[in-house]
Design a protein around this motif. Structure first.
Motif, PDB file in Angstrom:
ATOM      1  N   THR A 126       0.842  -1.199   0.000  1.00  0.00           N
ATOM      2  CA  THR A 126       0.000   0.000   0.000  1.00  0.00           C
ATOM      3  C   THR A 126       0.877   1.249   0.000  1.00  0.00           C
ATOM      4  N   PRO A 127       0.663   2.171  -0.911  1.00  0.00           N
ATOM      5  CA  PRO A 127       1.487   3.378  -0.941  1.00  0.00           C
ATOM      6  C   PRO A 127       1.238   4.262   0.276  1.00  0.00           C
ATOM      7  N   TYR A 128       2.290   5.007   0.676  1.00  0.00           N
ATOM      8  CA  TYR A 128       2.143   5.939   1.789  1.00  0.00           C
ATOM      9  C   TYR A 128       1.140   7.026   1.411  1.00  0.00           C
ATOM     10  N   PRO A 129       0.420   7.578   2.395  1.00  0.00           N
ATOM     11  CA  PRO A 129      -0.511   8.666   2.084  1.00  0.00           C
ATOM     12  C   PRO A 129       0.236   9.915   1.629  1.00  0.00           C
ATOM     13  N   VAL A 130      -0.349  10.638   0.700  1.00  0.00           N
ATOM     14  CA  VAL A 130       0.238  11.884   0.216  1.00  0.00           C
ATOM     15  C   VAL A 130      -0.326  13.030   1.052  1.00  0.00           C
ATOM     16  N   CYS A 131       0.558  13.694   1.783  1.00  0.00           N
ATOM     17  CA  CYS A 131       0.141  14.789   2.657  1.00  0.00           C
ATOM     18  C   CYS A 131       0.132  16.098   1.868  1.00  0.00           C
ATOM     19  N   SER A 132      -0.942  16.845   1.990  1.00  0.00           N
ATOM     20  CA  SER A 132      -1.049  18.138   1.319  1.00  0.00           C
ATOM     21  C   SER A 132      -1.874  19.075   2.186  1.00  0.00           C
ATOM     22  N   THR A 133      -1.912  20.339   1.794  1.00  0.00           N
ATOM     23  CA  THR A 133      -2.707  21.308   2.554  1.00  0.00           C
ATOM     24  C   THR A 133      -4.181  20.942   2.491  1.00  0.00           C
ATOM     25  N   ALA A 134      -4.635  20.468   1.329  1.00  0.00           N
ATOM     26  CA  ALA A 134      -6.044  20.106   1.184  1.00  0.00           C
ATOM     27  C   ALA A 134      -6.396  18.842   1.968  1.00  0.00           C
ATOM     28  N   THR A 135      -5.490  17.857   1.970  1.00  0.00           N
ATOM     29  CA  THR A 135      -5.716  16.598   2.694  1.00  0.00           C
ATOM     30  C   THR A 135      -4.522  16.345   3.614  1.00  0.00           C
ATOM     31  N   PRO A 136      -4.463  17.038   4.743  1.00  0.00           N
ATOM     32  CA  PRO A 136      -3.315  16.882   5.634  1.00  0.00           C
ATOM     33  C   PRO A 136      -3.288  15.507   6.296  1.00  0.00           C
ATOM     34  N   CYS A 137      -2.082  15.058   6.616  1.00  0.00           N
ATOM     35  CA  CYS A 137      -1.919  13.802   7.349  1.00  0.00           C
ATOM     36  C   CYS A 137      -2.163  14.084   8.828  1.00  0.00           C
ATOM     37  N   ALA A 138      -3.200  13.484   9.367  1.00  0.00           N
ATOM     38  CA  ALA A 138      -3.576  13.731  10.756  1.00  0.00           C
ATOM     39  C   ALA A 138      -3.773  12.395  11.459  1.00  0.00           C
ATOM     40  N   SER A 139      -4.350  12.442  12.650  1.00  0.00           N
ATOM     41  CA  SER A 139      -4.580  11.212  13.406  1.00  0.00           C
ATOM     42  C   SER A 139      -5.655  10.373  12.712  1.00  0.00           C
ATOM     43  N   ASP A 140      -5.561   9.053  12.879  1.00  0.00           N
ATOM     44  CA  ASP A 140      -6.485   8.119  12.240  1.00  0.00           C
ATOM     45  C   ASP A 140      -7.051   7.192  13.313  1.00  0.00           C
ATOM     46  N   TRP A 141      -8.029   7.686  14.055  1.00  0.00           N
ATOM     47  CA  TRP A 141      -8.590   6.883  15.140  1.00  0.00           C
ATOM     48  C   TRP A 141      -9.378   5.682  14.632  1.00  0.00           C
ATOM     49  N   PRO A 142     -10.162   5.786  13.546  1.00  0.00           N
ATOM     50  CA  PRO A 142     -10.802   4.568  13.023  1.00  0.00           C
ATOM     51  C   PRO A 142      -9.786   3.513  12.585  1.00  0.00           C
ATOM     52  N   GLY A 143      -8.700   3.976  11.940  1.00  0.00           N
ATOM     53  CA  GLY A 143      -7.669   3.019  11.544  1.00  0.00           C
ATOM     54  C   GLY A 143      -7.003   2.369  12.741  1.00  0.00           C
ATOM     55  N   LEU A 144      -6.825   3.154  13.821  1.00  0.00           N
ATOM     56  CA  LEU A 144      -6.232   2.595  15.043  1.00  0.00           C
ATOM     57  C   LEU A 144      -7.161   1.547  15.652  1.00  0.00           C
ATOM     58  N   THR A 145      -8.455   1.837  15.650  1.00  0.00           N
ATOM     59  CA  THR A 145      -9.418   0.853  16.167  1.00  0.00           C
ATOM     60  C   THR A 145      -9.353  -0.444  15.361  1.00  0.00           C
ATOM     61  N   GLY A 146      -9.261  -0.297  14.039  1.00  0.00           N
ATOM     62  CA  GLY A 146      -9.131  -1.488  13.206  1.00  0.00           C
ATOM     63  C   GLY A 146      -7.864  -2.263  13.500  1.00  0.00           C
ATOM     64  N   ALA A 147      -6.760  -1.539  13.756  1.00  0.00           N
ATOM     65  CA  ALA A 147      -5.504  -2.215  14.072  1.00  0.00           C
ATOM     66  C   ALA A 147      -5.610  -2.988  15.377  1.00  0.00           C
ATOM     67  N   VAL A 148      -6.283  -2.396  16.383  1.00  0.00           N
ATOM     68  CA  VAL A 148      -6.471  -3.091  17.659  1.00  0.00           C
ATOM     69  C   VAL A 148      -7.262  -4.381  17.444  1.00  0.00           C
ATOM     70  N   VAL A 149      -8.334  -4.297  16.661  1.00  0.00           N
ATOM     71  CA  VAL A 149      -9.163  -5.480  16.401  1.00  0.00           C
ATOM     72  C   VAL A 149      -8.377  -6.542  15.638  1.00  0.00           C
ATOM     73  N   GLN A 150      -7.560  -6.111  14.680  1.00  0.00           N
ATOM     74  CA  GLN A 150      -6.793  -7.073  13.884  1.00  0.00           C
ATOM     75  C   GLN A 150      -5.732  -7.788  14.710  1.00  0.00           C
ATOM     76  N   VAL A 151      -5.063  -7.049  15.599  1.00  0.00           N
ATOM     77  CA  VAL A 151      -4.062  -7.693  16.462  1.00  0.00           C
ATOM     78  C   VAL A 151      -4.751  -8.637  17.444  1.00  0.00           C
TER      79      VAL A 151
END
Length: 590
Positions: free
Chosen positions: A57-82
């Motif tokens: 999976t490619p890294y996210p592209v950070c920009s002013t329009a779509t800044p790279c910020a926290s990803d709490w839904p993704g973190l929840t998914g990671a907890v469930v997957q582990v």
């Protein structure tokens, strides 16, 4: 070794405790999960395919329009997957739920919607893991049922404490740390949004992007010096390019990467996973109650193993210790083997003259009478075992490690009548192949027409096709000493002989009438029209005639209980997974 097991004091045996007989114990052992469902293979398949998919999976592209910020839904998914990877070993029922939840979340966020080889491998691993979990859940249900049947009505308080309080305490501590980390992460986001609302956006030129230190050095227009920002993805900014910067007095942040909550998110992952695991363990132990409550009891025989540090459990009537039922990973009890001999006894036995006079190997530990408290099943949690010790003293051993069924040893006596198996023939499998081709065409037609009301009708049609195809491909009726085991598309049902009133053939179906309201049936089991044209008696007619003979002539029935391998595994879940894979392939193709 003495011919008789070391006896357990009568007062240590609960009143009415039933002996676990060899025949019942063998049925329990045969109900264990098959080797293909070993959680190790599902764990490795999921872990390897997930790592491969993440790496692809490619890294996210950070920009002013779509800044790279926290990803709490993704973190929840990671907890469930582990957690899923952990519960694969300990709790197949919970692992099945979390596996389904994490797979749905990956489809919703679009991760698995991208056609790629790693994603296809991950989907295959998910379906394989789901098949192993379904198989293990069914095996647990059967083994618990068989153990309860063997134990009868006898119950006694378990001598080992439930131990749920410690699990709850650890869970509370870890989840409190997780909640604190989430709170701190949200504070970082809130502080940024409050400051960014009144900040100005200015442009700066990238001077240097340092991927080793994860920093970005920029120069503002009209300024003599440079400023260095922390950046998770500095490689996305080439030297000479421009970046937007949020400025509020002496407060400055990159607009594309305004803040970093990675540390707090990692702390949540590090504490939430074991916290939820301890919570599940405590909840499971809590079902035993805050104080010992009555549980099923079985009288067995046990023997320690010096070489492998295991305790082997035998049926109560296997007084020669020839056919173990299960084993647990636990140290043998030293005092059982009479290590309290003094030096005079050792000298009398010729063991005091030095190393050269020691025997080449120690005698085999003796069998001991014991009582097993709880309902054993493969991979099961804590049970208790009260066994006879030296000098007649009872020893309480807490079985906190997983339970393993013993490998098969000797076969059953040849004089006994083996189970009778009736199963799908060539005609039935031909019908199944035809149904699968129709199903494949229906899936293609649904996707080629686009989404419409036809999908609701098509979904019901596909469910019926999968059920019929699974039956035609793998139907089986196993007759043994206890009754009939009917393998349908989704489960294997046991119908005792005492509950069967009639067996008849109805076109391409087999119908088994019972004393209750829930009759058993299989359809289709062949193609009677074609079989008659070929001059053959239809499969349904032949099978029903055989089963009626066994029903009305008990002396002709098999005298041996059947094994889980003879019952087989329903193919409905596997064909459902194959249908979903075919649907995904069609979706990506059209």
């Amino acid at each position: 070794m003495s011919d008789s097991p070391l006896p357990l004091a009568a007062e240590e045996i609960p009143p009415g405790a039933a002996a676990w007989r060899a025949a019942d114990a063998e049925r329990w052992r045969e109900a264990a999960p098959r080797p293909w469902a070993d959680p190790l293979w599902a764990f490795l398949a999921l872990l390897a395919s997930a790592v491969w998919s993440i790496a692809d999976t490619p890294y996210p592209v950070c920009s002013t329009a779509t800044p790279c910020a926290s990803d709490w839904p993704g973190l929840t998914g990671a907890v469930v997957q582990v957690l899923t990877l952990y519960w694969l070993w300990q709790r197949p029922g919970l692992a099945l739920l979390t596996l389904a939840g994490s797979t749905v979340s990956l489809f919703v966020d679009g991760t698995l919607m991208e056609p790629s080889v790693p994603n296809t491998a991950l989907l295959l691993a998910v379906f394989y893991a789901a098949a192993t979990l379904l198989h293990r859940v069914d095996a647990v249900r059967q083994q618990r049922s068989l153990a309860l049947e063997a134990a009868g009505a006898a119950r006694a308080p378990m001598p080992a404490p439930p131990g749920h309080r410690l699990s709850f305490a650890l869970a509370a501590l870890l989840l409190a740390v997780s909640a604190f980390a989430v709170w701190q992460g949200l504070r970082v986001v809130s502080d940024h949004e409050e400051r960014a609302a009144r900040a100005e956006t200015t442009s700066a030129v990238v001077v240097k992007a340092d991927e080793d230190d994860l920093t970005l050095k920029v120069r503002f227009e009209g300024a003599a010096g440079t400023h260095t920002f922390d950046a998770l993805f500095p490689e996305q900014h080439e030297a000479g390019s421009r970046v937007d910067v949020l400025v509020d007095g002496d407060w400055m942040r990159l607009a594309a990467e305004p803040y970093d909550t990675t540390g707090w998110e990692f702390l949540v992952l590090l504490t939430a996973v074991p916290g939820l695991a301890f919570l599940a363990n405590g909840a499971a132990a809590r079902r035993s109650g805050p104080v010992p409550v009555p549980v099923p009891v079985l009288r067995v025989l046990v023997r320690g193993d010096r070489d492998e540090d295991r305790t082997w459990v035998y049926a109560a009537d296997d007084r020669a210790g020839e056919r173990p039922v299960l084993y647990i990973d636990s140290l043998y009890e030293e005092d059982v083997y009479e290590e309290d001999q003094d030096e005079d006894d050792l000298e009398d036995e010729g063991l005091e003259d030095g190393p050269e006079d020691e025997p080449e190997e120690l005698p085999e530990p003796p069998l001991r009478e014991a009582v097993l408290f709880g309902t054993p099943y493969t991979g099961g949690p804590k049970l208790a075992l009260v066994a006879a010790g030296a000098e007649g003293e009872p020893l309480t051993e807490c079985l906190v490690s997983a339970i393993h069924p013993a490998p098969a040893r000797a076969s059953l006596p040849a004089a006994q009548e083996p189970p009778l198996v009736l199963s799908a023939d060539r005609t039935s499998r031909t019908v199944a192949i035809a149904l699968l081709l129709v199903e494949a065409g229906a899936v293609w037609g649904l996707f080629s027409d686009g989404f419409s009301w036809k999908w609701a009708v098509g979904a019901l049609f596909l469910v019926g096709l999968v059920s019929s195809a699974a039956t035609a491909l793998s139907w089986r009726v196993t007759a043994d000493s206890t009754g009939l085991w009917v393998r349908g598309p989704w489960r294997v049902r046991h119908v005792p002989w005492a509950e069967i009133t009639a067996v008849r053939a109805d076109h391409d179906s087999i119908r088994i009438r019972t004393t209750g309201d829930d009759d058993a049936g299989l359809s289709p089991v062949g193609w009677s029209w074609l079989e008659r044209r070929l001059g053959r008696s239809p499969a349904a007619v032949r099978a029903a005639a055989t089963l009626r003979t066994l029903l009305h002539h008990p002396d002709l029935r098999p005298t041996v209980p059947s094994t889980r391998a003879q019952h087989g595994m329903p193919l409905g879940p596997l064909l459902t997974g194959a249908t979903l894979l075919w649907a995904a392939a069609v979706h990506f193709t059209l």
